[in-house]
Scaffold this active site. Structure first.
Site, PDB file in Angstrom:
ATOM      1  N   GLY A 163      32.367  40.179  39.964  1.00 52.50           N
ATOM      2  CA  GLY A 163      33.516  40.932  39.470  1.00 52.50           C
ATOM      3  C   GLY A 163      33.166  41.591  38.142  1.00 52.50           C
ATOM      4  O   GLY A 163      33.556  42.725  37.861  1.00 52.50           O
ATOM      5  N   THR A 164      32.391  40.884  37.342  1.00 49.67           N
ATOM      6  CA  THR A 164      31.952  41.419  36.044  1.00 49.67           C
ATOM      7  C   THR A 164      31.162  42.715  36.231  1.00 49.67           C
ATOM      8  O   THR A 164      31.392  43.700  35.519  1.00 49.67           O
ATOM      9  CB  THR A 164      31.073  40.374  35.320  1.00 49.67           C
ATOM     10  OG1 THR A 164      31.854  39.185  35.133  1.00 49.67           O
ATOM     11  CG2 THR A 164      30.568  40.892  33.991  1.00 49.67           C
ATOM     12  N   GLN A 170      42.107  38.643  39.703  1.00 49.31           N
ATOM     13  CA  GLN A 170      43.074  37.533  39.694  1.00 49.31           C
ATOM     14  C   GLN A 170      44.270  37.749  40.611  1.00 49.31           C
ATOM     15  O   GLN A 170      45.158  36.893  40.644  1.00 49.31           O
ATOM     16  CB  GLN A 170      43.580  37.277  38.266  1.00 49.31           C
ATOM     17  CG  GLN A 170      42.631  36.517  37.390  1.00 49.31           C
ATOM     18  CD  GLN A 170      42.268  35.128  37.917  1.00 49.31           C
ATOM     19  OE1 GLN A 170      42.983  34.539  38.728  1.00 49.31           O
ATOM     20  NE2 GLN A 170      41.151  34.602  37.468  1.00 49.31           N
ATOM     21  N   SER A 208      36.433  39.950  43.288  1.00 46.62           N
ATOM     22  CA  SER A 208      35.312  39.014  43.255  1.00 46.62           C
ATOM     23  C   SER A 208      35.503  37.930  44.312  1.00 46.62           C
ATOM     24  O   SER A 208      36.603  37.398  44.472  1.00 46.62           O
ATOM     25  CB  SER A 208      35.217  38.384  41.859  1.00 46.62           C
ATOM     26  OG  SER A 208      34.222  37.389  41.853  1.00 46.62           O
ATOM     27  N   ALA A 209      34.421  37.582  45.026  1.00 43.60           N
ATOM     28  CA  ALA A 209      34.528  36.646  46.155  1.00 43.60           C
ATOM     29  C   ALA A 209      34.886  35.222  45.725  1.00 43.60           C
ATOM     30  O   ALA A 209      35.664  34.550  46.395  1.00 43.60           O
ATOM     31  CB  ALA A 209      33.216  36.628  46.940  1.00 43.60           C
ATOM     32  N   HIS A 210      34.329  34.760  44.602  1.00 46.35           N
ATOM     33  CA  HIS A 210      34.522  33.336  44.278  1.00 46.35           C
ATOM     34  C   HIS A 210      35.917  33.013  43.746  1.00 46.35           C
ATOM     35  O   HIS A 210      36.233  31.849  43.500  1.00 46.35           O
ATOM     36  CB  HIS A 210      33.420  32.810  43.343  1.00 46.35           C
ATOM     37  CG  HIS A 210      33.565  33.177  41.902  1.00 46.35           C
ATOM     38  ND1 HIS A 210      34.022  32.288  40.956  1.00 46.35           N
ATOM     39  CD2 HIS A 210      33.304  34.320  41.238  1.00 46.35           C
ATOM     40  CE1 HIS A 210      34.020  32.876  39.766  1.00 46.35           C
ATOM     41  NE2 HIS A 210      33.591  34.105  39.916  1.00 46.35           N
ATOM     42  N   THR A 244      18.295  45.180  47.272  1.00 48.06           N
ATOM     43  CA  THR A 244      18.554  44.594  48.584  1.00 48.06           C
ATOM     44  C   THR A 244      19.810  43.742  48.508  1.00 48.06           C
ATOM     45  O   THR A 244      19.988  42.962  47.577  1.00 48.06           O
ATOM     46  CB  THR A 244      17.345  43.765  49.045  1.00 48.06           C
ATOM     47  OG1 THR A 244      16.219  44.646  49.115  1.00 48.06           O
ATOM     48  CG2 THR A 244      17.583  43.134  50.411  1.00 48.06           C
ATOM     49  N   CYS A 277      35.311  31.757  30.249  1.00 48.77           N
ATOM     50  CA  CYS A 277      34.264  32.489  29.546  1.00 48.77           C
ATOM     51  C   CYS A 277      34.375  32.302  28.043  1.00 48.77           C
ATOM     52  O   CYS A 277      33.411  32.491  27.316  1.00 48.77           O
ATOM     53  CB  CYS A 277      34.333  33.974  29.876  1.00 48.77           C
ATOM     54  SG  CYS A 277      34.502  34.238  31.631  1.00 48.77           S
TER      55      CYS A 277
HETATM   56  C1  LIG Z   1      36.718  35.865  37.060  1.00 52.72           C
HETATM   57  C2  LIG Z   1      37.163  37.180  36.575  1.00 52.72           C
HETATM   58  C3  LIG Z   1      36.265  38.245  36.430  1.00 52.72           C
HETATM   59  C4  LIG Z   1      34.782  38.076  36.610  1.00 52.72           C
HETATM   60  O1  LIG Z   1      34.410  37.907  37.939  1.00 52.72           O
HETATM   61  P1  LIG Z   1      32.963  37.235  38.194  1.00 52.72           P
HETATM   62  O2  LIG Z   1      32.738  37.431  39.656  1.00 52.72           O
HETATM   63  O3  LIG Z   1      33.101  35.790  37.809  1.00 52.72           O
HETATM   64  O4  LIG Z   1      31.987  37.957  37.363  1.00 52.72           O
HETATM   65  C5  LIG Z   1      36.747  39.463  36.016  1.00 52.72           C
HETATM   66  N1  LIG Z   1      38.047  39.639  35.774  1.00 52.72           N
HETATM   67  C6  LIG Z   1      38.955  38.658  35.896  1.00 52.72           C
HETATM   68  C7  LIG Z   1      40.390  38.940  35.623  1.00 52.72           C
HETATM   69  C8  LIG Z   1      38.539  37.390  36.302  1.00 52.72           C
HETATM   70  O5  LIG Z   1      39.431  36.421  36.406  1.00 52.72           O
END
Ligand SMILES: *Cc1c(COP(=O)(O)O)cnc(C)c1O
Length: 384
Positions: free
Chosen positions: A69-70, A176, A196-198, A234, A322
């Protein structure tokens, strides 16, 4: 273990794990290869892309996979500025995730102008300041869909109307909100959107940026022809396969899941407010992601509460993962006007798919005792 830190990361959904394991056992082909074992992997990536597009109401060609996501956030900001060399201004909020915040600070060092919109006591951005901040040099507005620390939902649809009227592109960080409230790129009216997947019970190390058809953007990573020349390297094939499955599950049974999670969150909120004196709820009373609960426990250090809960196997957070470990108080809690000592007394509980009613009952039994004990030893000043 009672895991109440789902905004930091979510456990992997078992069916996602299974799909990933089966995939990695059987497929090693490079998706760029033209023979069958490569083609097959390419096909599976495209199926995952389709699932991710569907869950946010986009079309398949508008999804670019990233490493997180970053990275999606970095890509949106820097990619748009690079594509519009005549513009050098960005508008964002003062409560963004570090993925946006640090990128903006970097851009400022590079000579770009960044406006950080103030928020009210609930964390909602000021639309008047937004409108007044737009100039003919503004390349992009980036405001998060909902905040990771307090859950406040921003008026993205209204921001979109202003952005469209002024001819400025709009990005939102929806990391989020996917799976928690409706995330639809057309309803929101955004040009770019990060996920973001996680954070949706998928694997770590894979994210995506939605880029509306027709929007000009430059790549962040240069190299091969992957991802329509917009993100070389890749592909993280196993991650993408997991991401697709996680998105499919959200689309197919997310709504039902959500009702249950929200009920548990309401139960926790009411229980805390009823059973613990001197607490302050942080966030918007209505416009919020219900599974995120941020409370200040006046007179205490959030970290002490976190550690005491951890000894009982209850895992929570003092803010954004973070910023944990750093001495500074949360920029989000400062922005909504909390005094440093109040901000430092805050705990975030974030619920998810695997929480049960039993979990919440246990927390509501342990937490009041922990707070009372900590206040006793910290000679809690009742005047606070
Ligand atoms: C977790 C988060 C991210 C970052 O995503 P990652 O996949 O962990 O790099 C970015 N924005 C928000 C609002 C998040 O909660």
């Amino acid at each position: 273990m009672i895991y109440l830190d789902n905004n930091a990361t979510t456990p992997l959904e078992p069916s996602v794990a299974e799909k990933m394991i089966n995939f990695i056992r059987e497929h090693f082909g490079n998706p760029s290869s033209l023979y069958p074992i490569g083609r097959k992997v390419k096909e599976m990536i495209e199926e995952a892309r389709e699932e991710i597009a569907k869950v946010i109401g986009a079309s398949k060609n508008e999804i670019i996979f990233t490493g997180s996501g970053t990275e999606a956030d970095n890509f949106a900001l820097r990619g748009i500025l690079d594509a519009y060399p005549n513009k050098n201004e960005i508008i964002t909020s003062s409560i963004e995730h570090p993925a946006i915040m640090s990128t903006c600070q970097y851009l400022e060092k590079k000579g770009y102008k960044v406006t950080y919109l103030p928020v009210d006591e609930y964390g909602v951005v000021d639309l008047n300041v937004l409108e007044d901040s737009i100039t003919d040099k503004t390349a992009l507005i980036s405001v998060m869909h909902a905040n990771n620390e307090i859950g406040t939902i921003q008026p993205i649809e209204e921001i979109s109307k202003i952005a469209k009227r002024k001819g400025v592109l709009l990005h939102t960080d929806a990391v989020q909100t996917l799976g928690k409230i409706d995330v639809n790129v057309d309803k929101l009216g955004v040009d770019l959107l990060s996920i973001s997947a996680h954070k949706i019970y998928g694997p770590k190390g894979v994210g995506a940026l939605y880029i509306r058809k027709g929007v000009k953007i430059c790549p962040l990573i240069h190299g091969g022809h992957q991802e329509r020349l917009l993100r070389a390297g890749t592909e993280n094939t196993i991650g993408i396969i997991g991401f697709g499955e996680a998105a499919r599950i959200i689309r197919e049974k997310g709504k039902k899941d959500l009702k249950r999670i929200e009920k548990l969150a309401d139960m926790l909120k009411e229980g805390i407010e009823k059973n613990i004196p001197k607490v302050k709820f942080n966030g918007h009373p209505e416009k919020r992601v219900k599974s995120t609960l941020n409370f200040s426990f006046i007179g205490l250090e959030g970290e002490a509460i976190l550690l005491a809960l951890a000894t009982k196997g209850i895992y929570v957070s003092t803010g954004s993962a973070c910023s944990e470990g750093s001495e500074e108080t949360s920029h989000v809690l400062s922005a909504i006007g909390l005094r440093p000592e109040i901000a430092r007394s805050s705990i975030r509980f974030s619920l998810g798919r695997f929480n049960t009613e039993e979990d919440i009952k246990t927390v509501l039994k342990e937490l009041p005792e922990i707070i009372a004990k900590l206040r006793e030893i910290s000679s809690f000043d009742d005047e606070l």
